[in-house]
Design an enzyme around this catalytic site. Structure first.
Site, short mmCIF file in Angstrom:
data_model
loop_
_atom_site.label_atom_id
_atom_site.label_comp_id
_atom_site.label_asym_id
_atom_site.label_seq_id
_atom_site.Cartn_x
_atom_site.Cartn_y
_atom_site.Cartn_z
N LYS A 80 0.95 -1.42 -0.20
CA LYS A 80 0.05 -0.01 -0.35
C LYS A 80 1.00 1.21 0.09
O LYS A 80 0.84 2.31 -0.77
CB LYS A 80 -0.93 -0.46 0.96
N ASN A 81 1.51 1.38 0.91
CA ASN A 81 2.20 2.56 0.92
C ASN A 81 3.82 3.19 -0.66
O ASN A 81 3.93 4.09 -0.14
CB ASN A 81 3.64 2.32 2.02
N ARG A 93 1.97 14.48 13.34
CA ARG A 93 2.53 13.72 11.89
C ARG A 93 2.70 15.53 11.17
O ARG A 93 2.49 15.62 10.29
CB ARG A 93 1.54 12.86 11.58
N PRO A 94 3.65 16.03 11.85
CA PRO A 94 4.12 17.77 11.30
C PRO A 94 4.45 17.07 9.46
O PRO A 94 5.08 16.25 9.12
CB PRO A 94 4.97 18.26 11.57
N ILE A 95 4.34 18.42 8.76
CA ILE A 95 5.13 18.04 7.23
C ILE A 95 6.06 19.45 6.72
O ILE A 95 6.44 19.70 5.47
CB ILE A 95 3.75 17.77 5.79
N ASP A 96 7.14 19.34 8.07
CA ASP A 96 7.45 20.56 7.94
C ASP A 96 8.85 20.84 6.81
O ASP A 96 9.51 21.48 6.30
CB ASP A 96 8.80 21.14 9.20
N GLN A 97 9.13 19.03 6.91
CA GLN A 97 10.31 18.62 6.49
C GLN A 97 9.97 18.87 4.63
O GLN A 97 10.80 19.14 3.85
CB GLN A 97 10.91 16.99 6.44
N ILE A 126 8.64 6.20 16.94
CA ILE A 126 8.38 7.28 15.75
C ILE A 126 7.28 8.30 15.89
O ILE A 126 7.36 9.06 15.37
CB ILE A 126 8.66 5.93 14.56
N CYS A 139 -3.52 12.78 13.09
CA CYS A 139 -4.36 11.48 12.81
C CYS A 139 -4.05 10.68 13.78
O CYS A 139 -3.64 11.17 14.45
CB CYS A 139 -3.72 11.05 11.51
N ARG A 156 -8.44 -0.14 4.75
CA ARG A 156 -7.34 0.91 4.38
C ARG A 156 -6.41 0.57 4.05
O ARG A 156 -5.71 1.06 2.62
CB ARG A 156 -7.13 2.44 5.30
N ASP A 159 5.35 0.46 11.80
CA ASP A 159 3.67 0.07 10.94
C ASP A 159 3.73 -1.71 11.71
O ASP A 159 2.22 -1.94 11.66
CB ASP A 159 3.56 -0.26 10.05
N ARG A 189 -4.58 10.84 3.63
CA ARG A 189 -4.00 11.24 4.10
C ARG A 189 -2.48 11.41 3.01
O ARG A 189 -2.09 12.89 2.86
CB ARG A 189 -2.92 10.93 5.42
C1 UD1 Z 1 4.72 7.07 6.70
C2 UD1 Z 1 3.97 5.60 6.14
C3 UD1 Z 1 3.30 4.96 7.36
C4 UD1 Z 1 4.23 4.30 8.33
C5 UD1 Z 1 5.51 5.57 8.62
C6 UD1 Z 1 6.91 5.71 9.38
C7 UD1 Z 1 2.97 5.84 3.69
C8 UD1 Z 1 2.14 6.43 3.26
N1 UD1 Z 1 3.17 6.21 5.49
O1 UD1 Z 1 4.35 7.81 6.79
O2 UD1 Z 1 3.23 3.41 7.27
O3 UD1 Z 1 4.10 4.34 10.00
O4 UD1 Z 1 5.70 6.24 6.97
O5 UD1 Z 1 7.88 4.29 8.96
O6 UD1 Z 1 4.39 5.49 3.47
N2 UD1 Z 1 8.36 14.04 10.49
C9 UD1 Z 1 8.70 15.48 10.75
N3 UD1 Z 1 8.14 16.04 10.27
C10 UD1 Z 1 8.04 16.12 8.90
C11 UD1 Z 1 8.05 14.31 8.27
C12 UD1 Z 1 8.15 13.70 9.05
O7 UD1 Z 1 8.67 15.89 11.97
O8 UD1 Z 1 7.80 16.65 7.79
C13 UD1 Z 1 8.42 13.92 11.56
C14 UD1 Z 1 6.34 12.25 11.77
O9 UD1 Z 1 5.79 12.78 12.95
C15 UD1 Z 1 7.37 10.71 12.95
C16 UD1 Z 1 8.33 11.16 11.70
O10 UD1 Z 1 9.00 11.70 11.13
O11 UD1 Z 1 7.22 10.87 14.06
C17 UD1 Z 1 8.29 9.71 10.61
O12 UD1 Z 1 7.54 9.93 9.78
P1 UD1 Z 1 7.20 9.98 8.12
O13 UD1 Z 1 8.51 9.12 8.20
O14 UD1 Z 1 7.51 11.01 7.66
O15 UD1 Z 1 6.60 9.03 7.44
P2 UD1 Z 1 4.78 9.09 6.58
O16 UD1 Z 1 5.18 9.45 5.98
O17 UD1 Z 1 3.94 10.26 7.32
#
Ligand code: UD1
Length: 432
Positions: free
Chosen positions: A22-23, A122-126, A329, A117, A399, A307, A93
């Protein structure tokens, strides 16, 4: 409301075929819109997250031809909008991958901010930091809940991620594939799905090197072209069935997998007393006489996947002695523990650590799935518990697991998806 009814206590035995990941598929589908030629994606899992993202792609005007349950042909030539609304983001998402894809291809993307969620903030700042480094103007504070990214030119740059984020790595690979010049991204995620997205982009004409290591180099190209690509097998679905074998005292041949992607799960199960045999594209898990307690900490790949944390902790709930599970994580990934404790488990959570005092057996109860993987864990709990277990809120499980109950039934499990009390009674009468 659909729910699962399970009569536990049967060792699972037989073979199960694992679906596409899926991912990985979520990233691949976004990549497919980055050309005006047709991209065919095969071995898609037929799960609701994937179907939602395909809807989102059709909503922006791409031509989508669902050839069969597992194959889709996407043509991005007809895309007529760069806007992905909140309604779509709420459903899936990972619609945020359309941000990277649209920005790369059209230099313009407007996508609803995903927000938090069930498993954390789960921020997306990166992701945003990376888009800015490539030359995009990013507005995420307009008060409308939309993230707007625009650029006159996208130019390759050096990006160092603060953490190895899967989402940020994939999103930035998408955008940088069509930026001018060379992009280097360091401290990237190394998950198999990152490599899969890089492989698809390369087969569309991109030039990405180093996916699967800490540093990815992307040499931007002017345009991408059509291709046909097959999704890798789902590491987490495979791991879930491996845990189900261990939990029920069974023996399962898990087929259509890439064993190297499963090594951290395999080695934990061996530590816990299982016998795991690896074949070219399958693994067999045979439970030991007892489950031995252990310690584990979730980490980015190749570490133990977050996961798989709920499923493995569930197996450990009946191990001999004390186990410790550390979640590093996500901050909110122990919500299932209360449900497991209601089934007789003895687990105490302190911050990011679960202390598990193994019990002899779990007892059937009505429990509710708090999220996707925790939902699968509660199904495993039901399979090993005495008596009947009802798992509610199974939309979460649907899902990410294709035909979960059907695959479990193929292994001998007594499990049924029911929608009302009458169907539940019928099942209970049938299995006694
Ligand atoms: C993906 C997977 C999810 C899995 C996760 C970790 C998909 C669709 N989902 O989620 O199933 O549990 O990887 O293996 O592939 N973070 C920040 N800022 C950012 C991005 C991430 O602080 O901009 C933090 C997150 O809050 C978390 C960590 O980094 O604590 C890892 O997140 P990330 O690897 O980005 O997870 P997803 O891509 O959302």
């Amino acid at each position: 409301m659909e729910r699962y009814i399970i009569k536990g206590g049967k060792p699972l035995d037989g073979e199960v075929e694992i679906s596409g990941a899926k991912n990985a598929a979520l990233g691949l589908l976004a990549a497919a819109i980055m050309t005006d030629e047709e991209v065919t994606i095969e071995n898609l899992p037929d799960v609701s997250d994937i179907n939602q993202l395909i809807d989102a792609i059709a909503n922006i005007g791409a031509t989508v031809n669902r050839v069969d349950r597992h194959t889709v042909k996407i043509n991005g030539k007809t895309i007529n909008s760069c806007v992905v609304e909140y309604e779509q983001m709420k459903k899936i998402r990972a619609s945020y991958y359309l941000l990277g894809a649209l920005l790369g291809r059209f230099k313009n993307a407007e996508v609803a901010l995903p927000g938090g969620c069930a498993i954390g903030s789960r921020p997306i700042d990166q992701h945003i930091k990376g888009f800015r480094a490539l030359g995009a103007m990013v507005d995420d504070e307009n008060g409308h809940g939309m993230l707007i990214a625009k650029a006159d030119r996208l130019v390759g740059n050096h990006i160092f991620l603060d953490m190895a984020s899967v989402g940020a790595t994939i999103n930035l690979m998408l955008t940088a594939s069509l930026a001018e010049g060379k992009t280097t991204i360091e401290n990237v995620a190394k998950e198999p799905h990152v490599v899969d997205v890089a492989n698809l982009l390369n087969s569309m004409g991109a030039n990405i090197r180093g996916a699967g290591t800490d540093k990815i180099r992307i040499y931007g190209v002017e345009k991408l072209h059509g291709t046909t690509y097959s999704v890798i097998p789902d590491q987490i679905e495979a791991g879930t069935f491996m845990c189900a074998a261990a939990a029920t005292g069974g023996s399962i041949l898990v087929k259509n997998v890439i064993p190297i992607h499963l090594e951290c799960i395999t080695s934990k199960l061996i530590e816990m007393g299982c016998v795991v045999t690896e074949y070219d594209d399958a693994v067999r898990v045979k439970a030991g006489d007892v489950i031995t307690s252990t310690q584990l900490k979730t980490l980015p790949y190749p570490g133990f996947p977050t996961d798989m944390q709920p499923q493995m902790a569930t197996v450990l709930s009946v191990a001999t002695g004390y186990s410790i599970v550390v979640e590093s994580i996500f901050e909110n990934r122990f919500k299932y523990v209360g449900e497991l404790n209601r089934m007789g488990a003895k687990i105490q959570v302190e911050g990011s650590t679960a202390f598990i005092n193994g019990v002899k057996t779990l007892k059937g109860a009505t429990v509710s799935a708090p999220d996707l993987r925790a939902g699968a864990a509660l199904v495993i709990a039901g399979l090993m518990a005495e008596g009947f277990t009802t798992v509610e809120d199974i939309v979460y499980i649907q899902r990410g697991y294709e035909n979960f109950e059907g695959k479990l039934r193929g292994l001998g499990a007594d499990i049924e998806k029911v929608s009302d009390d009458r169907e539940e009674q019928k099942f209970k009468l049938r299995v006694g």
